[in-house]
Motif scaffolding. Structure first.
Motif, short mmCIF file in Angstrom:
data_model
loop_
_atom_site.label_atom_id
_atom_site.label_comp_id
_atom_site.label_asym_id
_atom_site.label_seq_id
_atom_site.Cartn_x
_atom_site.Cartn_y
_atom_site.Cartn_z
N ALA A 1 0.85 -1.19 0.00
CA ALA A 1 0.00 0.00 0.00
C ALA A 1 0.89 1.24 0.00
O ALA A 1 1.29 1.73 1.05
CB ALA A 1 -0.92 -0.01 1.22
N ARG A 2 1.20 1.70 -1.18
CA ARG A 2 2.14 2.82 -1.35
C ARG A 2 1.91 3.43 -2.71
O ARG A 2 1.66 2.72 -3.68
CB ARG A 2 3.56 2.26 -1.21
N SER A 3 2.01 4.76 -2.80
CA SER A 3 1.75 5.39 -4.10
C SER A 3 2.93 6.22 -4.61
O SER A 3 2.92 6.65 -5.76
CB SER A 3 0.51 6.28 -4.02
N ILE A 4 3.94 6.44 -3.74
CA ILE A 4 5.05 7.33 -4.13
C ILE A 4 6.38 6.60 -3.93
O ILE A 4 6.55 5.85 -2.98
CB ILE A 4 5.04 8.61 -3.24
N CYS A 5 7.31 6.83 -4.85
CA CYS A 5 8.66 6.29 -4.75
C CYS A 5 9.44 7.10 -3.71
O CYS A 5 9.55 8.32 -3.84
CB CYS A 5 9.34 6.37 -6.11
N ASP A 6 9.99 6.42 -2.71
CA ASP A 6 10.75 7.12 -1.67
C ASP A 6 12.05 7.70 -2.19
O ASP A 6 12.61 8.62 -1.60
CB ASP A 6 11.07 6.16 -0.52
N ASP A 7 12.57 7.13 -3.27
CA ASP A 7 13.86 7.59 -3.79
C ASP A 7 13.72 8.91 -4.54
O ASP A 7 14.55 9.80 -4.39
CB ASP A 7 14.45 6.55 -4.75
N CYS A 8 12.67 9.03 -5.38
CA CYS A 8 12.60 10.24 -6.23
C CYS A 8 11.25 10.96 -6.12
O CYS A 8 11.01 11.93 -6.82
CB CYS A 8 12.91 9.89 -7.68
N PHE A 9 10.39 10.48 -5.21
CA PHE A 9 9.09 11.13 -4.94
C PHE A 9 8.17 11.21 -6.15
O PHE A 9 7.31 12.08 -6.25
CB PHE A 9 9.30 12.53 -4.30
N SER A 10 8.33 10.27 -7.08
CA SER A 10 7.43 10.20 -8.23
C SER A 10 6.36 9.14 -7.97
O SER A 10 6.53 8.30 -7.10
CB SER A 10 8.23 9.82 -9.49
N PRO A 11 5.26 9.21 -8.72
CA PRO A 11 4.19 8.23 -8.51
C PRO A 11 4.56 6.83 -8.96
O PRO A 11 5.36 6.66 -9.88
CB PRO A 11 3.03 8.78 -9.35
N LEU A 12 3.97 5.85 -8.30
CA LEU A 12 4.17 4.45 -8.69
C LEU A 12 3.07 4.03 -9.65
O LEU A 12 1.98 4.59 -9.67
CB LEU A 12 4.15 3.54 -7.45
#
Ligand SMILES: *Cc1c(COP(=O)(O)O)cnc(C)c1O
Ligand SMILES: [Zn+2]
Length: 421
Positions: A19-30
């Motif tokens: 349950a996650r919608s954002i990439c922690d590395d670059c803050f872009s959407p998944l």
């Protein structure tokens, strides 16, 4: 192992399924990616058409956990030819994708919720939630009941009465917020960090968004496994429009339709038009707006998928338009009076923008064009209040009827009134 997983749309990092919608590395959407080689063998026209007429017939291209059993036959709404509306717009080969009759809650949001809840169950959530401009609230509340979830719904407090009632009737907990959708959504992101709840359009957003692809799959199948030349799509967060494009591309890649360039047109209300404004100005990014429009279901001033919607429109050779509140109401009436389809304000936006786009010559009149009608007019009747005169009742006497008929001939029909505008 599931044949799909989340990956970052920008850096490509794989995030598995969670349950996650954002990439922690670059803050872009998944985004959900599939093992297309595995899908290719199973996903054939014959296999699809042998299945029941609902959105689950496209199961291989939806993120559905192993062993998933659908609880509702959502989707597979009619694709209606619209010759009378086409005639009024000076066009031909015009179609309506009519999600005003999508089940169970009469908007295209039933599609996204059906897919998000499949995943919510497999992640072990017992409570589902959403931030909503109305239709999503209805869809989450209804489908939570059928799937045995508790539901918490967060909306701006000034929604249309039918959308508030159409949430409460299912027993969902409704939290009205004194603020606009963008503020509601920000609050929901904070709540999702604190509570183990499945927010369909926050932490489950990548899965939710995949449900919108089924609009594109159905359009192609219902046109006889052909792609249209143009589609006109209403935009709120900008997700549906990007997913219709993804659906068309997947069908081409899997050999289910002949490749064909489809021009994709976005429609917004002038009072909340951050995506259309950017397209017209040639900008790649969104400048957030403060919504002020009767089209509440589209009133998202800072759309999550805005930049992707802009890119989708631009790379397809399409365009974006917007229409004012008066044109929205006239367009609702025009669609109803020409084709017998009563759409909500978002549908008025779509029809009104299509009318402009034909007028500008951006949609060629003889090409195959599909308008996405995404919600039902019975949910937004308040925008029509005062539009029609209530006639004085007559007594049940033939003579009184004849006098009534006399008077009726003297007044113009609704359609004539609208077309004068
Ligand atoms: C939510 C909604 C849309 C737009 O959806 P996005 O994917 O957020 O752009 C269009 N029409 C209706 C009726 C909606 O409720
Ligand atoms: Zn990334």
């Amino acid at each position: 192992m599931t044949p799909y997983e989340l990956r970052c749309r920008e850096c490509g990092k794989s995030w598995g399924n969670q349950a996650r919608s954002i990439c922690d590395d670059c803050f872009s959407p998944l985004e959900v990616f599939y093992d297309y080689d595995a899908v290719r063998r199973q996903f054939t026209r014959e296999r699809i058409t042998s299945r029941a007429p609902n959105l689950w017939r496209y199961a291989e291209l939806l993120p559905l956990p192993p062993g998933f059993q659908p609880s509702l036959p959502a989707g597979f709404t009619p694709l209606l030819s619209a010759p009378r509306l086409a005639n009024r717009l000076g066009a031909k080969r015009l179609w309506l994708k009519n999600d005003a009759v999508c089940l169970p809650t009469l908007s295209f949001k039933d599609r996204v919720v059906a897919v998000a809840l499949a995943q919510a169950r497999s992640f072990g959530f017992d409570t589902v939630a959403c931030s909503s401009t109305g239709n999503l609230a209805n869809a989450v509340a209804a489908q939570a009941v059928r799937n045995g979830f508790k539901a918490w719904i967060f909306t701006p407090s000034d929604l249309e009465p039918a959308k508030i009632l159409g949430t409460q009737v299912f027993g969902a907990k409704l939290v009205p917020i004194a603020g606009n959708y963008d503020q509601v959504n920000r609050l929901c992101s904070q709540i999702a960090d604190e509570y183990r709840w499945g927010f369909v359009n926050v932490n489950l957003r990548p899965y939710y968004a995949e449900g919108s692809k089924t609009v594109g799959f159905e359009i192609a199948e219902q046109l006889g496994w052909r792609l249209p030349d143009n589609v006109v799509v209403p935009m709120a967060g900008g997700s549906l429009i990007t997913k219709i494009k993804k659906a068309f591309e997947e069908l081409i890649d899997l050999g289910l339709v002949e490749p064909r360039p489809v021009k994709i047109f976005g429609a917004q209300a002038t009072g909340c038009s951050p995506i259309a404004t950017a397209v017209k100005a040639g900008h790649e990014d969104i400048e957030p707006q403060k919504p002020a429009t009767v089209a509440r279901s589209l009133a998202i001033g800072n759309p999550a998928d805005g930049p992707y919607a802009i890119k989708t429109i631009r790379t397809s050779g399409g365009w974006a338009e917007d229409v004012c509140d008066g044109e929205i109401v006239d367009s609702i009436r025009l669609l109803a009076a020409t084709e017998g389809v009563f759409c909500e304000t978002a549908g008025g936006v779509t029809v009104g923008c299509a009318r402009k786009l034909y007028g500008q010559g951006r949609i060629p009149v003889d090409e195959t064009t599909v308008l996405c009608i995404t919600g039902n007019g019975l949910k937004t009747t308040d925008v029509l209040s005062g539009t029609f005169e209530a006639a004085e009742p007559i007594r049940p006497k033939l003579a009184e009827f004849e006098a009534f008929l006399e008077r009726a001939h003297e007044t113009s029909t609704p359609l004539e009134e609208i077309m004068e505008v």
